[in-house]
Write an enzyme that holds these catalytic residues in place. Structure first.
Site, PDB file in Angstrom:
ATOM      1  N   SER A   1      -2.102 -60.684  -8.317  1.00  0.00           N
ATOM      2  CA  SER A   1      -1.693 -59.254  -8.665  1.00  0.00           C
ATOM      3  C   SER A   1      -1.006 -59.252  -9.495  1.00  0.00           C
ATOM      4  O   SER A   1      -0.838 -59.657 -10.725  1.00  0.00           O
ATOM      5  CB  SER A   1      -1.548 -58.551  -7.727  1.00  0.00           C
ATOM      6  OG  SER A   1      -1.506 -57.344  -7.887  1.00  0.00           O
TER       7      SER A   1
ATOM      8  N   HIS B   1      -8.347 -56.569  -2.461  1.00  0.00           N
ATOM      9  CA  HIS B   1      -7.335 -56.880  -3.817  1.00  0.00           C
ATOM     10  C   HIS B   1      -7.551 -58.263  -3.723  1.00  0.00           C
ATOM     11  O   HIS B   1      -6.488 -58.907  -2.642  1.00  0.00           O
ATOM     12  CB  HIS B   1      -6.101 -56.160  -3.815  1.00  0.00           C
ATOM     13  CG  HIS B   1      -5.352 -56.458  -4.832  1.00  0.00           C
ATOM     14  ND1 HIS B   1      -5.792 -56.833  -5.836  1.00  0.00           N
ATOM     15  CD2 HIS B   1      -3.922 -56.769  -4.634  1.00  0.00           C
ATOM     16  CE1 HIS B   1      -4.639 -56.812  -6.839  1.00  0.00           C
ATOM     17  NE2 HIS B   1      -3.617 -56.218  -6.471  1.00  0.00           N
TER      18      HIS B   1
ATOM     19  N   ASP C   1     -12.456 -55.064  -6.557  1.00  0.00           N
ATOM     20  CA  ASP C   1     -11.181 -55.156  -6.709  1.00  0.00           C
ATOM     21  C   ASP C   1     -11.074 -53.661  -7.196  1.00  0.00           C
ATOM     22  O   ASP C   1     -11.116 -53.638  -7.956  1.00  0.00           O
ATOM     23  CB  ASP C   1     -10.126 -56.276  -7.020  1.00  0.00           C
ATOM     24  CG  ASP C   1      -8.689 -56.054  -7.115  1.00  0.00           C
ATOM     25  OD1 ASP C   1      -8.500 -55.276  -6.777  1.00  0.00           O
ATOM     26  OD2 ASP C   1      -8.149 -57.665  -7.417  1.00  0.00           O
TER      27      ASP C   1
END
Length: 545
Positions: A244, A506, A476
């Site tokens: 991320s 995610h 995602d």
């Protein structure tokens, strides 16, 4: 983009109150609490850097995590008896003036389990946020990386401004409770003004409580810290696993030090071409797509929310509007309002394992029972985690939200106004009637920030760097799939190598998908890259689960 907490769906569904906690945590060595003084001008920058590179951190058994890291118990030994070790590392407060003040970074590691001759070096992790404590996160996720520990020491850290690394604080007794602020104001006046006042008051509180460190918590300074970590740990190259926001941090590191990049994996890739508003708009579309996937699954299950995906989505939109006007009260004195509903839904979209809990919560809310979704939002850490409003502003609690704001605003030079948001609301509503408004208004979070932002978007070009493996997930919500291709383009020719995961949630590696994990492990352990166009397919969530 906050990272998801690792919560067992089975536990979430085992009780109506969903009391599951997020992930097992740990903490670094006790925080000094003091910055080291400057050198009084007697030491050159070159000598100061040399001294920092030659330091030898003292590694000790990790204590329980501090409140700033989120609390919890000290990490237990790994299955083979290896104990987690924690230490602090001195780094310049301002990398432009390395002979000035220094701060301490909190580190954690687990030594490699394989033969010494097979050891590659250290593998440094950043799990995202920005604002998440790597020291508290790594032990809870360590089982996913046990194969990597055969050849690497597993290492993580609290980035500057986070947790025990000079954690920024915006605590202030004068701030209103964030739960009393409508994050999707639609009255054209009082709600909007209250949101503006809250953001500006938060910025002022951050300056008051963290003023000295606030200008220095951006991603560029954190990337320079990572290079110091590399050197102190004795590695010629930085071997890295970023998830991320950690992909942005890894991209910035590659830009600054292309010749020092080792084997690097970026999973759940941030789009480096986006400014703050564009990123929020992309996320609106990402969460909408993910929710539509959930809605289609729910309809196939015969859930009570609708006969098809469109009906389920429409019900959620109507429910949010109704709860925004008339929240549902809960037995503990809380309430499920429109913001809490969106928090619960968005948090549950971070992992497909959470879908059954989300279905149960939405069905209950549609029947005027807000307990399940309220508890789901809190269990996932998505709601009720605003700043401390106790009388004592020095009380410590997790600073993840404060660090998220501070790092985001230090990085971004955009300073959006109410007029800017209103001019784009139609675009956000088109992208997602459910998630769009909240993400549009989130662009005001840096209003009144006392530090000028660095740039509109990060610089990640890294010509000459070795290959970097980019893992993109087609479902995602937080870092939409297109970001991986754009990161590959910006890194430069022959640098970014893409792996596609056709799944939900995610990121990809922590989904447990065997194809993704085997591909990543093969690269990190043996240097074997996937063939161009490689796609890993997710196993569908079992019907009836």
């Amino acid at each position: 983009m906050p990272t998801a907490r690792a919560i067992s769906t089975a536990v979430l569904l085992s009780t109506a109150t969903l009391l599951a906690s997020s992930l097992a945590a740990c903490a670094p060595a006790a925080r000094d609490g003091e910055r080291h003084g400057d050198t009084g001008g007697t030491t050159s920058d070159a000598q100061a850097l040399n001294d920092l590179r030659e330091q030898s951190p003292t590694w000790r058994d990790c204590p329980a995590p501090t409140p700033l890291q989120g609390g919890g118990e000290a990490p237990g030994a790994l299955p083979d008896g290896t104990r987690w070790q924690c230490a602090t590392l001195r780094t310049p407060l301002d990398w432009k003036h390395p002979s000035g003040e220094t701060i301490d970074l909190a580190l954690i590691r687990a030594r490699a389990s394989g033969a010494p001759d097979d050891r590659i070096g250290s593998l440094l992790f950043n799990f995202g946020g920005p604002g998440g404590s790597g020291v508290a996160t790594l032990p809870g996720l360590a089982p996913d990386y046990e194969k990597l520990r055969t050849r690497y020491d597993l290492v993580s850290f609290d980035p500057r401004g986070v947790g025990n690394s000079e954690g920024v604080r915006c605590l202030d007794a004068g701030l209103p409770d964030e739960d009393d602020i409508d994050n999707t104001p639609d009255d054209g006046g009082d709600e909007t003004n209250a949101l503006v006042r809250f953001n500006r008051a938060t910025a002022a509180a951050c300056k008051k409580n963290s003023g000295d460190v606030l200008p220095y918590v951006g991603t560029t300074q954190a990337a320079q810290d990572m290079d110091l970590v590399r050197q102190v740990l004795g590695d010629d190259k930085l071997h890295y696993f970023g998830i991320s926001y950690g992909t942005e941090l890894g991209g910035v590191y590659a830009h600054l030090f292309p010749e020092r990049v080792g084997r690097a994996v970026l999973d759940g890739v941030v789009d480096p071409t986006h400014d703050q508003m564009a990123q929020a708009l992309a996320q609106a579309g990402g969460f909408q797509l993910a929710f539509e996937h959930f809605a289609a699954w729910c309809a196939r299950q015969g859930c009570a929310l609708g006969d098809d995906a469109e009906a389920v989505v429409d019900l959620a939109v109507d429910l949010e509007e109704a709860l925004d006007d008339t929240p549902l009260t809960t037995s503990d004195g809380g309430e499920l309002d429109g913001d809490a509903l969106i928090d619960a839904i968005s948090g549950a979209l971070y992992r497909q394992d959470y879908w059954p809990a989300l279905r149960a919560g939405l069905e209950a809310a549609a029947d005027d029972n807000g307990e399940v979704l309220h508890d789901l939002a809190e269990a996932l850490g998505q709601h009720g985690a605003g700043g401390d409003t106790d009388d004592d502003p020095t009380d410590e609690e997790s600073n993840e939200d404060d660090a998220f704001r501070a790092i985001t605003c230090d990085d971004s030079s955009s300073r959006y106004t109410v007029a800017d948001v209103r001019s784009r609301l139609a675009d956000f509503l088109e992208a997602s009637p459910l998630f769009g408004p909240g993400l549009a208004w989130s662009a005001l979070s840096c209003d009144g920030w006392p530090v000028p932002g660095a740039a509109r978007h990060p610089e990640v070009s890294a010509p000459g760097a070795p290959p970097v493996l980019l893992v993109g997930n087609t479902g995602d919500p937080a870092t939409p799939y297109e970001g991986a291709a754009r990161m590959a383009e910006r890194l430069g020719e022959k640098v970014g190598v893409e792996l596609t995961y056709e799944g939900e949630g995610h990121g990809a590696y922590d989904s447990g998908n065997t194809c993704v994990q085997d591909t990543v492990v093969a690269y990190l352990l043996n240097g074997t890259l996937p063939k161009p166009g490689t796609v890993c397919e997710a196993e569908p969530l079992p019907e009836g689960k």
